[in-house]
Design an enzyme around this catalytic site. Structure first.
Site, PDB file in Angstrom:
ATOM      1  N   HIS A  51      -7.704   3.473   2.763  1.00  0.00           N
ATOM      2  CA  HIS A  51      -7.559   4.308   3.954  1.00  0.00           C
ATOM      3  C   HIS A  51      -8.910   4.618   4.592  1.00  0.00           C
ATOM      4  O   HIS A  51      -9.018   4.761   5.815  1.00  0.00           O
ATOM      5  CB  HIS A  51      -6.876   5.639   3.609  1.00  0.00           C
ATOM      6  CG  HIS A  51      -5.388   5.581   3.504  1.00  0.00           C
ATOM      7  ND1 HIS A  51      -4.739   4.945   2.459  1.00  0.00           N
ATOM      8  CD2 HIS A  51      -4.396   6.063   4.307  1.00  0.00           C
ATOM      9  CE1 HIS A  51      -3.431   5.061   2.623  1.00  0.00           C
ATOM     10  NE2 HIS A  51      -3.201   5.731   3.735  1.00  0.00           N
ATOM     11  N   ASP A 100       0.847  -1.183   0.000  1.00  0.00           N
ATOM     12  CA  ASP A 100       0.000   0.000   0.000  1.00  0.00           C
ATOM     13  C   ASP A 100       0.887   1.238   0.000  1.00  0.00           C
ATOM     14  O   ASP A 100       2.085   1.173   0.260  1.00  0.00           O
ATOM     15  CB  ASP A 100      -0.919   0.002   1.233  1.00  0.00           C
ATOM     16  CG  ASP A 100      -1.868   1.201   1.245  1.00  0.00           C
ATOM     17  OD1 ASP A 100      -2.408   1.540   0.180  1.00  0.00           O
ATOM     18  OD2 ASP A 100      -2.053   1.814   2.308  1.00  0.00           O
ATOM     19  N   SER A 101       0.254   2.385  -0.229  1.00  0.00           N
ATOM     20  CA  SER A 101       0.956   3.662  -0.181  1.00  0.00           C
ATOM     21  C   SER A 101       1.153   4.143   1.249  1.00  0.00           C
ATOM     22  O   SER A 101       1.799   5.165   1.470  1.00  0.00           O
ATOM     23  CB  SER A 101       0.160   4.718  -0.959  1.00  0.00           C
ATOM     24  OG  SER A 101      -1.110   4.923  -0.348  1.00  0.00           O
ATOM     25  N   GLU A 157      -3.831   9.132   7.052  1.00  0.00           N
ATOM     26  CA  GLU A 157      -2.453   8.672   7.205  1.00  0.00           C
ATOM     27  C   GLU A 157      -1.745   9.419   8.335  1.00  0.00           C
ATOM     28  O   GLU A 157      -0.970   8.830   9.098  1.00  0.00           O
ATOM     29  CB  GLU A 157      -1.691   8.889   5.889  1.00  0.00           C
ATOM     30  CG  GLU A 157      -0.268   8.394   5.881  1.00  0.00           C
ATOM     31  CD  GLU A 157      -0.131   6.898   5.700  1.00  0.00           C
ATOM     32  OE1 GLU A 157       0.913   6.339   6.099  1.00  0.00           O
ATOM     33  OE2 GLU A 157      -1.077   6.275   5.171  1.00  0.00           O
ATOM     34  N   CYS A 208      -4.470  -1.303  -2.325  1.00  0.00           N
ATOM     35  CA  CYS A 208      -4.511   0.127  -2.626  1.00  0.00           C
ATOM     36  C   CYS A 208      -5.173   0.293  -3.982  1.00  0.00           C
ATOM     37  O   CYS A 208      -4.695  -0.246  -4.985  1.00  0.00           O
ATOM     38  CB  CYS A 208      -3.098   0.698  -2.647  1.00  0.00           C
ATOM     39  SG  CYS A 208      -2.985   2.419  -3.187  1.00  0.00           S
ATOM     40  N   ASN A 209      -6.282   1.033  -4.027  1.00  0.00           N
ATOM     41  CA  ASN A 209      -6.969   1.253  -5.297  1.00  0.00           C
ATOM     42  C   ASN A 209      -6.150   2.130  -6.231  1.00  0.00           C
ATOM     43  O   ASN A 209      -6.109   1.898  -7.438  1.00  0.00           O
ATOM     44  CB  ASN A 209      -8.329   1.905  -5.036  1.00  0.00           C
ATOM     45  CG  ASN A 209      -9.332   0.955  -4.434  1.00  0.00           C
ATOM     46  OD1 ASN A 209     -10.084   0.292  -5.129  1.00  0.00           O
ATOM     47  ND2 ASN A 209      -9.359   0.884  -3.115  1.00  0.00           N
ATOM     48  N   THR A 210      -5.487   3.150  -5.685  1.00  0.00           N
ATOM     49  CA  THR A 210      -4.698   4.046  -6.525  1.00  0.00           C
ATOM     50  C   THR A 210      -3.625   3.275  -7.281  1.00  0.00           C
ATOM     51  O   THR A 210      -3.413   3.487  -8.481  1.00  0.00           O
ATOM     52  CB  THR A 210      -4.067   5.157  -5.672  1.00  0.00           C
ATOM     53  OG1 THR A 210      -5.107   5.929  -5.066  1.00  0.00           O
ATOM     54  CG2 THR A 210      -3.199   6.069  -6.518  1.00  0.00           C
ATOM     55  N   TYR A 222      -0.330   8.871  -2.499  1.00  0.00           N
ATOM     56  CA  TYR A 222      -0.154   8.571  -3.919  1.00  0.00           C
ATOM     57  C   TYR A 222      -1.278   9.182  -4.755  1.00  0.00           C
ATOM     58  O   TYR A 222      -1.150   9.338  -5.969  1.00  0.00           O
ATOM     59  CB  TYR A 222      -0.179   7.060  -4.144  1.00  0.00           C
ATOM     60  CG  TYR A 222       1.118   6.322  -3.862  1.00  0.00           C
ATOM     61  CD1 TYR A 222       2.097   6.818  -3.005  1.00  0.00           C
ATOM     62  CD2 TYR A 222       1.352   5.085  -4.455  1.00  0.00           C
ATOM     63  CE1 TYR A 222       3.258   6.123  -2.749  1.00  0.00           C
ATOM     64  CE2 TYR A 222       2.513   4.369  -4.210  1.00  0.00           C
ATOM     65  CZ  TYR A 222       3.459   4.886  -3.350  1.00  0.00           C
ATOM     66  OH  TYR A 222       4.609   4.176  -3.105  1.00  0.00           O
TER      67      TYR A 222
END
Length: 257
Positions: free
Chosen positions: A180, A10-11, A147, A73-75, A42
């Site tokens: 998130h 993940d970011s 975050e 992570c979708n991004t 991201y």
């Protein structure tokens, strides 16, 4: 059976929501998690940057001898090229295959700007639910605020601002298209009271585990889990230990960090 761990990338801390479901549903599976918290968020970056950063995370996880990688992570999932999932180790993207509450007529898709730009969620869901009105809601700054451990009211104000700007105040249901967001459920409920939100973590985990089951690669004994982040652990470590108990949490470096 295959007792090697499962890699989760993940970011930042958002992917912990997917790792948590994996841990609860398949407690024998070891997990190697890497969150690129140093370069988070991201969601406002270019596709080229996202792809480059994701490649560095992937190489790190492969160096840990994982048997599969889940992109939590979708991004990342919808901005990397198709070649990203190629290779001997299966790489699983976030699932798009969700179910909606009954009588849903209008669905809000809440995601980072980078995810919304791909229209991946909308393109998939409008085929599955042709009679549902879909509203894309790019949430500037929400993932970063989560975050950083910002206060609930601050996060809620960002969600409400985005919902107003993109005409999502009248939705019947919301889709958390960023991992998130389930870490701040009350902030979303405060902004949009009475609206149920859908978390794709479970279908994502099951998509990956179906691959392992098909090749008889589930763990045969209880594995251990390690959680790595590229930034200081002030916020990440307590969150990991709250979700997973006494596990190893370390800071690590990537090529560009």
């Amino acid at each position: 059976m295959d007792n090697r761990p499962i890699g989760v990338m993940d970011s930042g801390v958002g992917g912990l929501t997917v790792a948590k479901v994996l841990h609860e549903r398949y407690p024998d599976e070891g997990i190697v998690f890497l969150g690129d918290s140093k370069r988070n968020p991201y969601g406002e970056r270019s596709r080229e940057e996202i792809g480059r950063f994701a490649g560095e995370i992937k190489e790190f996880l492969l160096s840990k001898n994982v048997k599969m990688i889940i992109i939590a992570c979708n991004t990342i999932s919808f901005n990397v090229p198709p070649s990203f999932t190629e290779g001997p180790v299966p790489v699983v993207k976030m699932s798009l295959d969700i179910d909606l509450p009954g009588e849903t007529k209008k669905l809000g898709i809440f995601a980072t700007p980078a995810s919304i730009r791909t229209h991946a969620h909308k393109n998939y869901l409008e085929k599955k639910f042709p009679h549902v009105e879909l509203v894309e809601v790019p949430c500037d700054g929400v993932a970063a605020a989560i975050e950083q451990g910002k206060e609930e009211n601050f996060i809620s104000s960002l969600v409400l601002e985005a919902a107003k700007e993109y005409h999502a105040l009248g939705i019947d249901a919301g889709y958390w298209a960023c991992t998130h967001y389930p870490l701040a459920p009350e902030a979303f409920r405060k902004a949009l009271p009475g609206v149920p939100f859908i978390d794709p973590a479970l279908p994502t985990v099951e998509k990956g585990m179906d691959i392992l089951k098909a090749s008889d690669a589930l763990a045969g004994e209880k594995g251990t889990s390690h959680f790595y982040f590229t930034d200081e652990l002030t916020h990440a470590a307590p969150l990991v230990q709250r979700l997973f108990g006494p596990v190893t949490v370390e800071k690590t470096n990537l090529l560009g960090v």
